[in-house]
Structures are given as C-alpha cells and as structure tokens.
Design a protein around this motif. Sequence first.
Motif, PDB file in Angstrom:
ATOM      1  N   GLU A   1       0.827  -1.210   0.000  1.00 15.73           N
ATOM      2  CA  GLU A   1       0.000   0.000   0.000  1.00 15.73           C
ATOM      3  C   GLU A   1       0.864   1.264   0.000  1.00 15.73           C
ATOM      4  N   GLN A   2       2.143   1.100  -0.287  1.00 17.58           N
ATOM      5  CA  GLN A   2       3.087   2.217  -0.473  1.00 17.58           C
ATOM      6  C   GLN A   2       3.533   2.890   0.822  1.00 17.58           C
ATOM      7  N   PHE A   3       3.424   2.179   1.961  1.00 21.11           N
ATOM      8  CA  PHE A   3       3.978   2.696   3.215  1.00 21.11           C
ATOM      9  C   PHE A   3       5.432   2.246   3.351  1.00 21.11           C
ATOM     10  N   LEU A   4       6.238   3.071   4.012  1.00 22.79           N
ATOM     11  CA  LEU A   4       7.571   2.666   4.428  1.00 22.79           C
ATOM     12  C   LEU A   4       7.427   2.039   5.806  1.00 22.79           C
ATOM     13  N   VAL A   5       7.943   0.829   5.992  1.00 26.12           N
ATOM     14  CA  VAL A   5       7.721   0.104   7.250  1.00 26.12           C
ATOM     15  C   VAL A   5       9.047  -0.272   7.890  1.00 26.12           C
ATOM     16  N   ASP A   6       9.198   0.100   9.161  1.00 27.51           N
ATOM     17  CA  ASP A   6      10.339  -0.266   9.992  1.00 27.51           C
ATOM     18  C   ASP A   6       9.810  -1.235  11.043  1.00 27.51           C
ATOM     19  N   LEU A   7      10.535  -2.329  11.301  1.00 26.35           N
ATOM     20  CA  LEU A   7      10.056  -3.354  12.232  1.00 26.35           C
ATOM     21  C   LEU A   7      10.844  -3.348  13.530  1.00 26.35           C
ATOM     22  N   ALA A   8      10.125  -3.601  14.639  1.00 26.48           N
ATOM     23  CA  ALA A   8      10.764  -3.806  15.941  1.00 26.48           C
ATOM     24  C   ALA A   8      10.032  -4.958  16.615  1.00 26.48           C
ATOM     25  N   TYR A   9      10.766  -6.029  16.929  1.00 29.12           N
ATOM     26  CA  TYR A   9      10.150  -7.198  17.551  1.00 29.12           C
ATOM     27  C   TYR A   9      10.172  -7.147  19.078  1.00 29.12           C
ATOM     28  N   THR A  10      10.895  -6.169  19.631  1.00 25.70           N
ATOM     29  CA  THR A  10      10.957  -6.012  21.086  1.00 25.70           C
ATOM     30  C   THR A  10      10.751  -4.548  21.447  1.00 25.70           C
ATOM     31  N   GLY A  11      10.394  -4.318  22.698  1.00 23.03           N
ATOM     32  CA  GLY A  11      10.210  -2.955  23.169  1.00 23.03           C
ATOM     33  C   GLY A  11      11.515  -2.186  23.213  1.00 23.03           C
ATOM     34  N   ALA A  12      12.611  -2.881  23.551  1.00 22.72           N
ATOM     35  CA  ALA A  12      13.905  -2.208  23.639  1.00 22.72           C
ATOM     36  C   ALA A  12      14.331  -1.672  22.272  1.00 22.72           C
ATOM     37  N   ILE A  13      14.161  -2.484  21.235  1.00 25.44           N
ATOM     38  CA  ILE A  13      14.520  -2.045  19.885  1.00 25.44           C
ATOM     39  C   ILE A  13      13.606  -0.901  19.455  1.00 25.44           C
ATOM     40  N   ALA A  14      12.315  -1.024  19.769  1.00 19.42           N
ATOM     41  CA  ALA A  14      11.362   0.039  19.419  1.00 19.42           C
ATOM     42  C   ALA A  14      11.740   1.342  20.099  1.00 19.42           C
ATOM     43  N   SER A  15      12.126   1.269  21.368  1.00 15.24           N
ATOM     44  CA  SER A  15      12.507   2.462  22.116  1.00 15.24           C
ATOM     45  C   SER A  15      13.683   3.172  21.456  1.00 15.24           C
ATOM     46  N   GLU A  16      14.675   2.389  21.014  1.00 16.68           N
ATOM     47  CA  GLU A  16      15.844   2.964  20.338  1.00 16.68           C
ATOM     48  C   GLU A  16      15.447   3.627  19.026  1.00 16.68           C
ATOM     49  N   LYS A  17      14.592   2.971  18.259  1.00 20.46           N
ATOM     50  CA  LYS A  17      14.178   3.502  16.953  1.00 20.46           C
ATOM     51  C   LYS A  17      13.376   4.795  17.121  1.00 20.46           C
ATOM     52  N   ILE A  18      12.484   4.816  18.097  1.00 24.41           N
ATOM     53  CA  ILE A  18      11.661   6.010  18.320  1.00 24.41           C
ATOM     54  C   ILE A  18      12.538   7.191  18.741  1.00 24.41           C
ATOM     55  N   ALA A  19      13.613   6.897  19.489  1.00 23.59           N
ATOM     56  CA  ALA A  19      14.493   7.962  19.987  1.00 23.59           C
ATOM     57  C   ALA A  19      15.277   8.640  18.866  1.00 23.59           C
ATOM     58  N   ILE A  20      15.572   7.901  17.787  1.00 25.06           N
ATOM     59  CA  ILE A  20      16.457   8.472  16.765  1.00 25.06           C
ATOM     60  C   ILE A  20      15.785   8.723  15.417  1.00 25.06           C
ATOM     61  N   ASN A  21      14.576   8.194  15.217  1.00 19.84           N
ATOM     62  CA  ASN A  21      13.915   8.321  13.916  1.00 19.84           C
ATOM     63  C   ASN A  21      12.608   9.092  14.007  1.00 19.84           C
TER      64      ASN A  21
END
Length: 225
Positions: free
Chosen positions: A23-43
């Motif tokens: 559907e033309q979305f850019l998708v970043d995956l995080a399988y754990t909360g720790a990885i998600a926390s890092e991604k949210i902090a920098i992206n």
Amino acid sequence: MNVLLVEDEVSLANEISVFLRKEQFLVDLAYTGAIASEKIAINLYDFILLDLGLPDYEGLDLLSEAREAGSEAAIIILTARGDVIDKVKGLDLGADDYLAKPFSLHELHARINAVARRKFGLKSNILSFGEFTMDLLQKKVLHQSATVELTKRQFDLLYYLIINKNRALSRMQLYEHIWGNSLDEEYDSNFIDVHIKNLRKKLSAYAPVDWLETVRGIGYRICID
C-alpha cells in the motif's frame, strides 16, 4: 508515510509489513520494546503501530515514553487484550486509536487513513492547493482536467508538504518521511533540492507555484490557506 511496527509475533509482523508496503507505506520493524525504544528515539515516524503484549516491555510504558520524548507520530494500539481499562489508559496516554486482535488488514489500513485525516485536518480525499487538486485515492495531481505526470516519489513529496502546509520542513525530515530512515547511496546534500526542482518544473508547466517556498537554512514549505 513512515511507519514503525512494534510486534513480537514475527509471522504477524511480516504479514502486516508486506501488506503495508504494497500500500506504499515505508515500514520499519521492531520485535521487542527495547529495539522500538531505540528507533523512536532516533527516527521520525508518521505512525507507530504498537502491540501492548511485548516480551520485554510494557506496551503502555513505551507509549508513555514516546509521548514524553516528544514523538508526534500517530499511535495505533494493536493488542489481544480485551480489558477496557487498558484501552482507556492507552488513549489517555496519547494513543490515537485502538484495534483489537484479530483484525482485518484492510480495517487496519482504513484506521490508518482515518487517523491521518484527523491528524492533518483533511476533510476528504481530494486536496486543493493553488490551481491544482490532488486525488489521494487515485494518486493523481490534476490541473483542471489535465493530469500532471508525477513520479511516485514526487507525489509523496508533494503530499507530505501539503499536509504539513505552512510549516517549514528540513531536507532531512523530507528524506526520512519519504525515503525512510536509512540514507542510501544516492543521497547527498542536494538530493531533496533536485527533487523539489523537478517537481516545481512539472507543476509550473501548468500554473505558477510560488506557494512552494524555499526556506533559507532549513528546507521547504508550502504556504496555502
């Protein structure tokens, strides 16, 4: 739109990400909360799809952390929990919507679109700017009855500027929201400038585009009522 999907069930995460990419979305995956926390902090993300039942993190804590860090992403909670208290707490902490598992992927898409319309104050799928209109469903830009031939990236770039009208967006913001969080080999300091130049050229063949402004030292802005 740039989406972070936080989901520990790998098969479900892959199913959702494949659907959204189609559907033309850019998708970043995080399988754990720790990885998600890092991604949210920098992206920078437009949407965060957040499963509450993470193995290493309380999903509601991650939601609270994202909002406290100033994330402007629209957040949709995805969870198998049926407890109304969790739903209410999530909404109170800043979630924009709540979708109970199991759910239809088409319903998820519709919820994302509905939240985007609310977030950006869109009343319909037809946007007007200058002497042009943009049809979000058909992915077309029109000048009167003529179709302006834009590439997908040019359409996405124009759309992102329009929904953030009257707001100066940096070149890096534009790059991350349209191309994703990882800089590819073709990126350089003039990357966005070249795309804006080509976009202006195509639009100005039909009508003036003085509403598409260069903001010195920052990036670009569309100024429209």
